[in-house]
Design an enzyme around this catalytic site. Structure first.
Site, PDB file in Angstrom:
ATOM      1  N   ASP A 105       0.696  -1.262  -0.003  1.00  0.00           N
ATOM      2  CA  ASP A 105       0.063   0.044  -0.253  1.00  0.00           C
ATOM      3  C   ASP A 105       0.697   1.253   0.078  1.00  0.00           C
ATOM      4  OD1 ASP A 105      -2.171  -1.846   0.204  1.00  0.00           O
ATOM      5  OD2 ASP A 105      -2.870  -0.799   2.083  1.00  0.00           O
ATOM      6  N   HIS A 250       3.762  -2.219   3.161  1.00  0.00           N
ATOM      7  CA  HIS A 250       3.820  -1.043   2.518  1.00  0.00           C
ATOM      8  C   HIS A 250       5.101  -0.716   1.598  1.00  0.00           C
ATOM      9  CE1 HIS A 250       0.723  -0.807   5.829  1.00  0.00           C
ATOM     10  NE2 HIS A 250       0.359   0.111   5.228  1.00  0.00           N
TER      11      HIS A 250
END
Length: 285
Positions: A105, A250
């Site tokens: 992400d 991430h």
């Protein structure tokens, strides 16, 4: 999905964010400095300079709130009716063939995303990247590379806001603007959407469906944004590995050195254990 018990300090920051306080965490580091003992800095990871002739502008820094994801949010009890129907975000994928999905992400980020892509390419693995439009605007070449190498790019809004505090018009703008720039860079509009912080609401479901996207959540949260150490991230992935699991990591929003090193460690371990790492198919009504 198992709820994570946050320590008091992070709970305080969560409350501050929900109250509308903008600054809840430190800004991202300008350079690449490992925060885990034993992690070597990534070679060649430098902050890109503006293109020649481009108008001078401050370097895009990760928003402070992106460093402190919220946990514990869930979907509304009754989801809206729509052509592409899901009563809740898809948490798991088909476990046939010991399938797992890796998701990243907040990117793309020129300092970390290329190294994650390099590792995935080395092991011939496809993953999902839920990108923020403001980051795509600065790194369109990385989104094009994702397309070329067979990865799936999903919509993670333009500026990573807490959608539950926005009007429908603002939610649509965040999502639609991001889908537009993904199509421009990736070659097609995104088929998947992930709400920032996992905070879905009725409007997000409805608007996502209207824009042709299915919601995807996660099963295993590495909590890599807390920079707990490469070994801890690896342990969380390996301990949570199971058929149908969706892993959240991430590739932007702060110093992601540990995330890069962790992928290099756990990816071959998962493959050696017989897991098939791929991307999910869409689920239609």
């Amino acid at each position: 999905m198992t709820k994570v018990q946050l320590p008091p300090r992070l709970l305080t920051r969560r409350r501050a964010l929900l109250a509308g306080v903008a600054a809840v965490g430190a800004a991202g580091t300008a350079g690449l400095v490992s925060t885990c003992a034993g992690d070597a800095p990534i070679r060649g990871a430098v902050t890109p300079a503006p293109a020649a002739g481009a108008q001078a502008r401050p370097l895009l820094k990760p928003s402070a709130y992106r460093l402190r994801p919220l946990t514990g949010f869930g979907p509304p009890e009754v989801a809206p009716r729509r052509t592409l129907v899901r009563r809740a975000p898809l948490l798991r994928v088909s476990g046939r063939g010991r399938t797992m999905v890796l998701t990243f992400d907040d990117g793309p980020d020129a300092r970390y995303t290329p190294h994650i892509l390099d590792t995935l390419r080395e092991y011939d693995v496809r993953a999902m990247f839920f990108v923020c439009g403001e980051m795509v605007a600065e790194n369109k070449d990385l989104v094009a590379r994702m397309a070329e190498e067979g990865h799936v790019v999903g919509n993670h809004t333009w500026s990573h806001p807490l959608l539950t505090g926005l009007s429908r018009a603002r939610i649509r703008k965040e999502m639609e603007r991001t889908s537009d720039i993904i199509e421009e860079s990736y070659g097609e509009r995104p088929a998947w959407f992930r709400a920032p912080y996992g905070a879905w609401n009725r409007a997000a479901f409805q608007i996502g469906a209207e824009l042709g996207m299915d919601p995807l959540a996660w099963t295993v949260d590495t909590l890599d944004w807390t920079t707990p150490g490469t070994g801890t991230i690896v342990d969380r992935v390996e301990d949570g590995a199971a058929p149908g699991v969706v892993v959240l990591s991430h590739d932007a929003g702060g110093d992601r050195t540990q995330s890069v090193h962790a992928l290099r460690a756990y990816l071959p371990q998962l493959l050696d254990s017989g897991y098939h790492l791929t991307v999910p198919e869409r689920h239609y009504a």
